[in-house]
Design a protein around this motif. Structure first.
Motif, mmCIF file in Angstrom:
data_model
loop_
_atom_site.group_PDB
_atom_site.id
_atom_site.type_symbol
_atom_site.label_atom_id
_atom_site.label_comp_id
_atom_site.label_asym_id
_atom_site.label_seq_id
_atom_site.Cartn_x
_atom_site.Cartn_y
_atom_site.Cartn_z
ATOM 1 N N GLN A 125 -9.161 -6.230 16.622
ATOM 2 C CA GLN A 125 -8.753 -7.056 17.757
ATOM 3 C C GLN A 125 -9.634 -8.282 17.951
ATOM 4 O O GLN A 125 -9.240 -9.259 18.597
ATOM 5 N N GLU A 184 0.308 -5.348 18.475
ATOM 6 C CA GLU A 184 -0.061 -5.083 19.868
ATOM 7 C C GLU A 184 0.231 -3.622 20.206
ATOM 8 O O GLU A 184 1.267 -3.087 19.839
ATOM 9 N N ASP A 197 1.443 -6.688 24.491
ATOM 10 C CA ASP A 197 0.576 -7.678 25.147
ATOM 11 C C ASP A 197 -0.906 -7.356 25.022
ATOM 12 O O ASP A 197 -1.745 -8.068 25.573
ATOM 13 N N ASN A 198 -1.245 -6.300 24.280
ATOM 14 C CA ASN A 198 -2.645 -5.960 24.033
ATOM 15 C C ASN A 198 -2.877 -5.947 22.521
ATOM 16 O O ASN A 198 -2.491 -5.005 21.827
#
Length: 232
Positions: free
Chosen positions: A161, A135, A139-140
């Protein structure tokens, strides 16, 4: 894998990589990766940890080819997991830049069946695979790493991703891993071309996507845990 300090620390010679200008093209902190084609990852051991054989949270310093510190990282896990699950334990690795900002988070869930048998990673993840999620910022999700095993070697699939495979990291083969001295993992494109390698460090083309470079850092940590944790 090569690191030498806790959050807030630095490498042995105190050299820091100058901070590049921020970019709107990728998450803050990943701009360092636009300027590197080599990362060396050093694990830190306290003297008392070595003498007593105690398993503590891993800590790392990541440096460039000039020996300048790019990031440092520290493991978040509980003592029970480190003692009972060893190298197979779940963890969160927090990757911090030289300003103290968390720029990356590498997450591995504990899987008691991981490594029990091989499985193809493409399309769907095998329940027997060692995996990490990368990430940036936290959180990404920007990429994942999944271990795949054949009858002769381990490979690690690097995906973006969206779960699309972008690179493959091949091990030296079971025999060389067991008896060889050189543990070089080859980084290949989907077409099979060699573009770099991982040897407790990685080297890649300078113009490789920073998202893929960041995911390869996750691959380096996973390979270290799976293949070298018990020997360190």
């Amino acid at each position: 894998m090569p690191i030498h300090s806790q959050p807030g620390g630095s490498n042995d010679n105190g050299a820091w990589m100058p901070r590049p200008d921020d970019s709107v093209d990728f998450p803050p902190g990943l701009e360092y990766l636009t300027l590197v084609d080599y990362i060396f990852v050093k694990q830190s051991h306290e003297s008392w940890e070595v003498s007593l054989g105690v398993e503590t949270r891993n800590k790392y310093v990541l440096t460039n080819a000039a020996g300048q510190q790019v990031y440092y990282a520290y493991e978040e896990s509980d003592a029970c997991a480190r003692f009972c699950e060893g190298k197979d334990r779940g963890f969160i690795l927090h990757v911090i830049d030289n300003s103290g900002r968390e720029v990356m988070r590498i997450i591995r869930e504990y899987n008691e069946c991981a490594g029990c048998c091989g499985g193809s990673c493409a399309g769907s993840r095998s329940s027997f695979s060692h995996q990490v999620t990368v990430e940036a910022p936290p959180d990404n999700i920007i990429g994942t790493v999944c271990q795949c095993a054949s009858s002769t070697m381990y490979s690690y699939e690097i995906s973006d991703q969206d779960g699309k495979p972008v690179l493959l990291v091949d091990s030296p083969g079971f025999f060389n891993m067991a008896f060889g001295e050189a543990h070089t993992f080859s980084i290949k494109t989907n077409s099979g071309s060699d573009i770099g390698e991982i040897r407790k460090e990685w080297s890649v083309p300078l113009d490789l996507s920073v998202f893929v470079k960041a995911t390869l850092i996750g691959a380096t940590f996973l390979i270290d845990f799976v293949h070298f944790e018990d020997s360190e």
